[in-house]
Design a protein around this motif. Structure first.
Motif, PDB file in Angstrom:
ATOM      1  N   LEU A 196       0.812  -1.224   0.000  1.00  0.00           N
ATOM      2  CA  LEU A 196       0.000   0.000   0.000  1.00  0.00           C
ATOM      3  C   LEU A 196       0.844   1.272   0.000  1.00  0.00           C
ATOM      4  O   LEU A 196       0.303   2.369   0.048  1.00  0.00           O
ATOM      5  N   ALA A 197       2.165   1.146  -0.061  1.00  0.00           N
ATOM      6  CA  ALA A 197       3.046   2.313   0.010  1.00  0.00           C
ATOM      7  C   ALA A 197       2.733   3.334  -1.080  1.00  0.00           C
ATOM      8  O   ALA A 197       2.651   4.538  -0.802  1.00  0.00           O
ATOM      9  N   GLU A 198       2.547   2.883  -2.321  1.00  0.00           N
ATOM     10  CA  GLU A 198       2.272   3.826  -3.409  1.00  0.00           C
ATOM     11  C   GLU A 198       0.914   4.481  -3.243  1.00  0.00           C
ATOM     12  O   GLU A 198       0.744   5.665  -3.559  1.00  0.00           O
ATOM     13  N   ILE A 238      -2.155   9.517  -1.890  1.00  0.00           N
ATOM     14  CA  ILE A 238      -3.203  10.276  -1.175  1.00  0.00           C
ATOM     15  C   ILE A 238      -2.628  11.128  -0.048  1.00  0.00           C
ATOM     16  O   ILE A 238      -3.368  11.684   0.762  1.00  0.00           O
ATOM     17  N   GLY A 239      -1.306  11.230   0.004  1.00  0.00           N
ATOM     18  CA  GLY A 239      -0.653  12.147   0.931  1.00  0.00           C
ATOM     19  C   GLY A 239      -0.564  11.682   2.378  1.00  0.00           C
ATOM     20  O   GLY A 239      -0.518  12.513   3.283  1.00  0.00           O
TER      21      GLY A 239
END
Length: 171
Positions: A162-164, A169-170
């Protein structure tokens, strides 16, 4: 030819308290993904699109061989991650004798405590279902899967999947 690793023994801990001799069984969480079929223009068939964790969430079910005030006193806890459970298992191959340590660590709160049948002179069992916000699978000291629903973390074999999305989404 090899023989599979089989569970030989296990223990359950609730907030660090051992249930050795008390824990009767544990149904480890089922990990699910929510997949939805999509077929667009120019596609010859449907592809299942991954929409994240399954809607049923993460649950662990465990049975104790009697009364336990620790779990009872945790019932209705207001913190969604207020209960820490750790299951530790020893799995062994019968062809080599090799033992692997398997751990499942979860955080959550009890959704259901079933006190079972109360019949004098008969076995007493209590079943607890704990809904989890956090899950970690550790095998021989290696973190294989870590899911933290409240903090948008999903790591498999060291890959932060989920890093990207967090960056996009900041967060």
């Amino acid at each position: 030819m090899a023989l599979p690793k089989k569970l030989k023994n296990a223990n359950l801990f609730n907030d660090g308290n051992s249930y050795m001799g008390v824990s009767k069984s544990v149904t480890l969480p089922t990990l699910t993904r929510k997949l939805e079929g999509f077929r667009g223009a120019g596609m010859d068939g449907q592809v299942k699109v991954d929409l994240g964790m399954g809607d049923d969430g993460i649950q662990i079910e465990w049975t104790l061989g009697g009364w336990d005030l620790t779990a009872v006193r945790q019932y209705g806890i207001t913190n969604a991650s207020g209960v820490l459970l750790r299951w530790a298992g020893a799995v062994q191959r019968d062809d080599t004798g090799e033992v692997s340590a398997v751990e499942v660590v979860v955080r959550g709160r009890h959704e259901e405590i079933d006190f079972g049948d109360a019949e004098p002179g008969e076995d007493t069992e209590h079943s607890i279902t704990t809904t989890c916000t956090y899950y970690k699978l550790i095998i021989d000291g290696n973190v294989e899967i870590e899911i933290d629903l409240l903090n948008f973390v999903f790591i498999v074999n060291g890959e932060d999947r989920l890093a990207e999305q967090r960056a996009a989404i900041g967060i």
